[in-house]
Design a protein around this motif. Sequence first.
Motif, mmCIF file in Angstrom:
data_model
loop_
_atom_site.group_PDB
_atom_site.id
_atom_site.type_symbol
_atom_site.label_atom_id
_atom_site.label_comp_id
_atom_site.label_asym_id
_atom_site.label_seq_id
_atom_site.Cartn_x
_atom_site.Cartn_y
_atom_site.Cartn_z
ATOM 1 N N ASP A 1 0.859 -1.242 0.025
ATOM 2 C CA ASP A 1 0.032 -0.011 0.129
ATOM 3 C C ASP A 1 0.846 1.267 0.067
ATOM 4 O O ASP A 1 0.329 2.493 -0.107
ATOM 5 C CB ASP A 1 -0.879 -0.101 1.150
ATOM 6 N N LEU A 2 2.173 1.165 0.110
ATOM 7 C CA LEU A 2 3.098 2.309 0.084
ATOM 8 C C LEU A 2 3.406 2.789 -1.302
ATOM 9 O O LEU A 2 3.993 3.793 -1.714
ATOM 10 C CB LEU A 2 4.549 2.013 0.744
ATOM 11 N N PHE A 3 2.840 1.900 -2.348
ATOM 12 C CA PHE A 3 3.194 2.043 -3.909
ATOM 13 C C PHE A 3 2.893 3.264 -4.189
ATOM 14 O O PHE A 3 3.492 4.134 -4.858
ATOM 15 C CB PHE A 3 2.748 1.036 -4.688
ATOM 16 N N VAL A 4 1.454 3.806 -3.840
ATOM 17 C CA VAL A 4 1.166 5.107 -4.319
ATOM 18 C C VAL A 4 1.970 6.253 -3.952
ATOM 19 O O VAL A 4 2.375 7.283 -4.498
ATOM 20 C CB VAL A 4 -0.137 5.475 -4.106
ATOM 21 N N GLY A 5 2.261 6.145 -2.434
ATOM 22 C CA GLY A 5 3.264 7.074 -1.805
ATOM 23 C C GLY A 5 4.591 7.273 -2.478
ATOM 24 O O GLY A 5 5.126 8.351 -2.484
ATOM 25 N N LEU A 6 5.044 6.135 -2.412
ATOM 26 C CA LEU A 6 6.535 6.012 -3.037
ATOM 27 C C LEU A 6 6.418 6.852 -4.657
ATOM 28 O O LEU A 6 7.324 7.547 -5.008
ATOM 29 C CB LEU A 6 6.661 4.733 -3.120
ATOM 30 N N ASN A 7 5.310 6.287 -5.240
ATOM 31 C CA ASN A 7 5.315 7.044 -6.593
ATOM 32 C C ASN A 7 4.934 8.451 -6.779
ATOM 33 O O ASN A 7 5.361 9.289 -7.574
ATOM 34 C CB ASN A 7 4.370 6.352 -7.446
ATOM 35 N N ALA A 8 4.449 9.031 -5.655
ATOM 36 C CA ALA A 8 4.161 10.418 -5.692
ATOM 37 C C ALA A 8 5.480 11.132 -5.250
ATOM 38 O O ALA A 8 5.752 12.196 -5.826
ATOM 39 C CB ALA A 8 3.213 10.597 -4.253
ATOM 40 N N LEU A 9 6.339 10.547 -4.510
ATOM 41 C CA LEU A 9 7.801 11.065 -4.192
ATOM 42 C C LEU A 9 8.427 10.965 -5.278
ATOM 43 O O LEU A 9 9.174 11.979 -5.842
ATOM 44 C CB LEU A 9 8.219 10.236 -3.231
#
Length: 165
Positions: A89-97
């Motif tokens: 579930d960290l995938f979206v946050g990582l890709n936002a970075l």
Amino acid sequence: MLRRDYQGQETCSVARTLEIIGDRWTWLIVRDAFLGLTRFGEFRASLGIAPNVLVERLNRLVEQGIFERVPYSEHPARHEYRLTRKGSDLFVGLNALRQWGDRYLCAEPMRLLRRKSDRTPVVAALVPEGTPALANDEIELVPGPGFPRAASPATSAAERAGRGT
């Protein structure tokens, strides 16, 4: 990382999240996991991180339920570190970075995220709750204009995994 006891921030999701994943090494380990790396030696080779720091970060990610430690050898005892659902579930946050860095820090992004079916670029964005989002198997990470020509362990894994940052 933040102190574990910080007055007035007990109910702040951002502060609590940063307590777990708020340092550079942790984000880079998570990034490499999305690129397909799972073993201690792979993370160490990719990041050049000191072994004691890597051990601490991996243990913390396991304790927090972001990774699971899975044995792959008994003699000697060896483990892989795999993303759990919580970690995935960290995938979206990582890709936002990654997206922010591509916009403001990198003239030529190393990798590009796109939809597999039509190769349309994909961005991390806010959408109304209940709106269908792309599933992980609908997207891929491909080399961008800044992608290094010499393959590293992370880039090779990225090509095999087809996604990451």
